[in-house]
Design an enzyme around this catalytic site. Sequence first.
Site, PDB file in Angstrom:
ATOM      1  N   ARG A 139       0.870  -1.216   0.036  1.00 47.07           N
ATOM      2  CA  ARG A 139       0.191   0.223   0.049  1.00 47.07           C
ATOM      3  C   ARG A 139       0.742   1.294  -0.051  1.00 47.07           C
ATOM      4  NH1 ARG A 139      -4.371  -0.624   4.069  1.00 47.07           N
ATOM      5  NH2 ARG A 139      -5.256  -1.306   1.956  1.00 47.07           N
ATOM      6  N   TYR A 140       1.882   1.365   0.987  1.00 48.81           N
ATOM      7  CA  TYR A 140       2.669   2.427   0.924  1.00 48.81           C
ATOM      8  C   TYR A 140       3.792   2.080   0.080  1.00 48.81           C
ATOM      9  CZ  TYR A 140       0.117   3.356   5.351  1.00 48.81           C
ATOM     10  OH  TYR A 140      -0.993   3.386   6.224  1.00 48.81           O
ATOM     11  N   ARG A 143       7.113   0.099   1.951  1.00 47.89           N
ATOM     12  CA  ARG A 143       6.848  -0.799   2.825  1.00 47.89           C
ATOM     13  C   ARG A 143       5.532  -1.788   2.516  1.00 47.89           C
ATOM     14  NH1 ARG A 143       5.222   3.947   4.837  1.00 47.89           N
ATOM     15  NH2 ARG A 143       3.804   4.336   6.521  1.00 47.89           N
ATOM     16  N   CYS A 152      -3.946 -17.910  14.300  1.00 40.16           N
ATOM     17  CA  CYS A 152      -3.770 -17.310  15.784  1.00 40.16           C
ATOM     18  C   CYS A 152      -3.963 -18.248  16.718  1.00 40.16           C
ATOM     19  CB  CYS A 152      -4.487 -16.187  15.892  1.00 40.16           C
ATOM     20  SG  CYS A 152      -4.341 -14.934  14.447  1.00 40.16           S
ATOM     21  N   CYS A 156      -8.914 -13.133  18.404  1.00 38.44           N
ATOM     22  CA  CYS A 156      -9.664 -11.921  19.188  1.00 38.44           C
ATOM     23  C   CYS A 156     -10.907 -11.507  18.412  1.00 38.44           C
ATOM     24  CB  CYS A 156      -8.486 -10.597  18.898  1.00 38.44           C
ATOM     25  SG  CYS A 156      -7.041 -10.990  19.415  1.00 38.44           S
ATOM     26  N   CYS A 159     -10.935  -8.632  15.969  1.00 40.77           N
ATOM     27  CA  CYS A 159      -9.794  -8.905  14.935  1.00 40.77           C
ATOM     28  C   CYS A 159     -10.295  -7.792  13.690  1.00 40.77           C
ATOM     29  CB  CYS A 159      -9.385 -10.115  14.429  1.00 40.77           C
ATOM     30  SG  CYS A 159      -8.430 -10.325  13.302  1.00 40.77           S
ATOM     31  N   ARG A 161      -8.887  -8.452  10.689  1.00 42.04           N
ATOM     32  CA  ARG A 161      -8.782  -9.307   9.704  1.00 42.04           C
ATOM     33  C   ARG A 161      -9.783 -10.644   9.827  1.00 42.04           C
ATOM     34  NH1 ARG A 161      -2.866  -8.614   9.120  1.00 42.04           N
ATOM     35  NH2 ARG A 161      -2.861  -6.564   7.980  1.00 42.04           N
ATOM     36  N   ASP A 320     -11.731  -0.648  13.223  1.00 44.32           N
ATOM     37  CA  ASP A 320     -11.828  -0.528  11.859  1.00 44.32           C
ATOM     38  C   ASP A 320     -13.256  -0.880  11.603  1.00 44.32           C
ATOM     39  OD1 ASP A 320      -9.297   0.146  11.231  1.00 44.32           O
ATOM     40  OD2 ASP A 320      -8.735  -2.007  11.028  1.00 44.32           O
ATOM     41  N   ASP A 357      -7.312   3.942  10.501  1.00 48.57           N
ATOM     42  CA  ASP A 357      -6.841   3.364   9.517  1.00 48.57           C
ATOM     43  C   ASP A 357      -7.885   3.363   8.452  1.00 48.57           C
ATOM     44  OD1 ASP A 357      -5.279   2.077   7.427  1.00 48.57           O
ATOM     45  OD2 ASP A 357      -4.958   0.282   8.923  1.00 48.57           O
ATOM     46  N   LYS A 364      -2.967   4.716   7.119  1.00 45.17           N
ATOM     47  CA  LYS A 364      -3.442   5.203   8.524  1.00 45.17           C
ATOM     48  C   LYS A 364      -3.268   6.995   8.766  1.00 45.17           C
ATOM     49  CE  LYS A 364      -1.127   1.082  10.334  1.00 45.17           C
ATOM     50  NZ  LYS A 364      -0.875   0.430   8.981  1.00 45.17           N
TER      51      LYS A 364
HETATM   52  C1  LIG Z   1       0.114  -0.415   8.765  1.00 46.09           C
HETATM   53  C2  LIG Z   1       0.258  -0.941   7.848  1.00 46.09           C
HETATM   54  C3  LIG Z   1       1.843  -0.781   7.346  1.00 46.09           C
HETATM   55  C4  LIG Z   1       2.403  -0.116   8.324  1.00 46.09           C
HETATM   56  O1  LIG Z   1       2.609   1.047   8.604  1.00 46.09           O
HETATM   57  P1  LIG Z   1       3.407   2.031   9.711  1.00 46.09           P
HETATM   58  O2  LIG Z   1       2.589   3.283   9.669  1.00 46.09           O
HETATM   59  O3  LIG Z   1       4.748   2.222   9.006  1.00 46.09           O
HETATM   60  O4  LIG Z   1       3.434   1.304  10.931  1.00 46.09           O
HETATM   61  C5  LIG Z   1       2.348  -1.209   6.326  1.00 46.09           C
HETATM   62  N1  LIG Z   1       1.211  -1.525   5.165  1.00 46.09           N
HETATM   63  C6  LIG Z   1       0.267  -1.716   5.658  1.00 46.09           C
HETATM   64  C7  LIG Z   1      -0.878  -2.515   4.547  1.00 46.09           C
HETATM   65  C8  LIG Z   1      -0.384  -1.436   6.772  1.00 46.09           C
HETATM   66  O5  LIG Z   1      -1.472  -1.561   7.000  1.00 46.09           O
HETATM   67  S1  SF4 Z   2      -6.074  -9.237  16.156  1.00 43.64           S
HETATM   68 FE1  SF4 Z   2      -6.742 -10.952  14.610  1.00 43.64          FE
HETATM   69  S2  SF4 Z   2      -4.792 -11.496  13.483  1.00 43.64           S
HETATM   70 FE2  SF4 Z   2      -4.095 -10.422  15.596  1.00 43.64          FE
HETATM   71  S3  SF4 Z   2      -3.768 -12.004  16.859  1.00 43.64           S
HETATM   72 FE3  SF4 Z   2      -6.150 -11.369  17.119  1.00 43.64          FE
HETATM   73  S4  SF4 Z   2      -7.039 -12.833  15.899  1.00 43.64           S
HETATM   74 FE4  SF4 Z   2      -5.249 -13.029  15.323  1.00 43.64          FE
END
Ligand SMILES: *Cc1c(COP(=O)(O)O)cnc(C)c1O
Ligand code: SF4
Length: 452
Positions: A139-140, A143, A152, A156, A159, A161, A320, A357, A364
């Site tokens: 995305r960025y 990174r 996991c 959670c 979560c 995801r 989220d 986010d 973010k």
């Molecule tokens: C959060 C995230 C990152 C890392 O973001 P930082 O602000 O550098 O911690 C990188 N890629 C994705 C897709 C993210 O959701």
């Molecule tokens: S937040 Fe989601 S991905 Fe992270 S440890 Fe909990 S269940 Fe697993």
Amino acid sequence: MQHATSPEGENSCDQPPPSSTLTVEQNPSTGVLSSVAARLPEVADWSDWRWQVRNRVRRVSQLKTLFPDLDIAGVAEATARFPMAITPYYASLIQRCDNTDPIFRMSVPQMEELIEPVCLSDDPLEEDADMPIPGLVHRYTDRALLIATTMCSMYCRHCTRKRVAGHRESGITPARLKQVTRYLTEHPEIHDVIVSGGDPFTLPTQALESILSAIRSVPTVDIIRVGTRTPVVMPMRITDELVTMLRRYHPVYVNTHFNHPAELTPAAVEACTRLADAGIPMGNQTVLLKGVNDDPVVMETLCRGLVRMRVRPYYMFQCDLVRGVEHFRTPLTRGIEIMEYLRGRLSGLAIPSFVVDAPHGGGKIPVSPNYIVSMSPTHTVLRNFEGMLVAYPEPGLHGRGGTVGRQASDESAPGVWELSSGNYSKIQPQNTVRHARRQRGIPEQRQGELTL
Ligand SMILES: *Cc1c(COP(=O)(O)O)cnc(C)c1O
Ligand code: SF4
């Protein structure tokens, strides 16, 4: 016998959990109310992470045995929709079997997970749309985030995801890892790879090592981050064997996910100590959760506890817009209110950035109380945490004021305009602790002469 994922794919975690009855009793080794598989000979293995994985609470019937008073209305439906797993360790931190207990709230499925307002979706951050390779979110520019496993140790309830975590428990395949490595090589602008999931520390050490060494083989990658909740939900996984492996791939950072002071147990402290002693800088990403940590004092206690464990509070996330988490969402104002409370009261090291986010994959976005009160071409008027107003002059102003031709209308009653026009430089509240301390004065010290 391997109970975590293997790089080959599907694993054995869906085997039936032991039919034993987990009972709630005082655990002498942790000193907290503990649920231990007292009737299992294996209970001696409490501190063996594989035992913890094997004995996760995965079924409503187990939950009912563990918490006889539990109101299970809707729990089965929620569990069918979003998988449940609770490590015995994490279950042992539950003090009350209801929603007022933060640990219970984060781990035991609730009927409310089935609430579906239209604004929620499975993938609100549109991660799937930002995957050049399945599992790699780019995305960025500099990174990328790798979903290294879908497993996991604990699922959670909040979560982000939920669409990924636990529906199958599998790790990245070697073929996919090759594709990822090739992508990283072809994109030298990527300097930071976040190994996430799922929880990468549920992988066998060797499987995780193949992932780290593949990423490390790309010379343009500077840092590797691991995002994990293991120090919180299964701290015994942070073994010497694991940290010895991790330190071979330095610089490795770990971002963990503590949400409540009740999670800062001696076992969690020990896990973080091991990681810190291995030279791994740690950050914490907390999620603002209704009924868990949406309170300034709870957040203060959490942040103070984290820095004592050498974990730097990094982000505080607004929840989220994920399907299944409506009951955890807080108004955005709550986060701002908490940030207002923390700033000035806590060490800057203990204060996370509050971020949203953004929906639609906007990434973010930091959100904070407003500190800029007013601006003119010559001065910016800022306020501090006490409510003091100060004027910050732009460079190049050689007079006292700067806004030509303006005069304070009433010098005895300065307002924001007098600050922004340069006629006054501060407006100071008189009833603060700091002001009182200054009024008392420091003996034998004159302005500009510091004698030690
Ligand atoms: C959060 C995230 C990152 C890392 O973001 P930082 O602000 O550098 O911690 C990188 N890629 C994705 C897709 C993210 O959701
Ligand atoms: S937040 Fe989601 S991905 Fe992270 S440890 Fe909990 S269940 Fe697993």
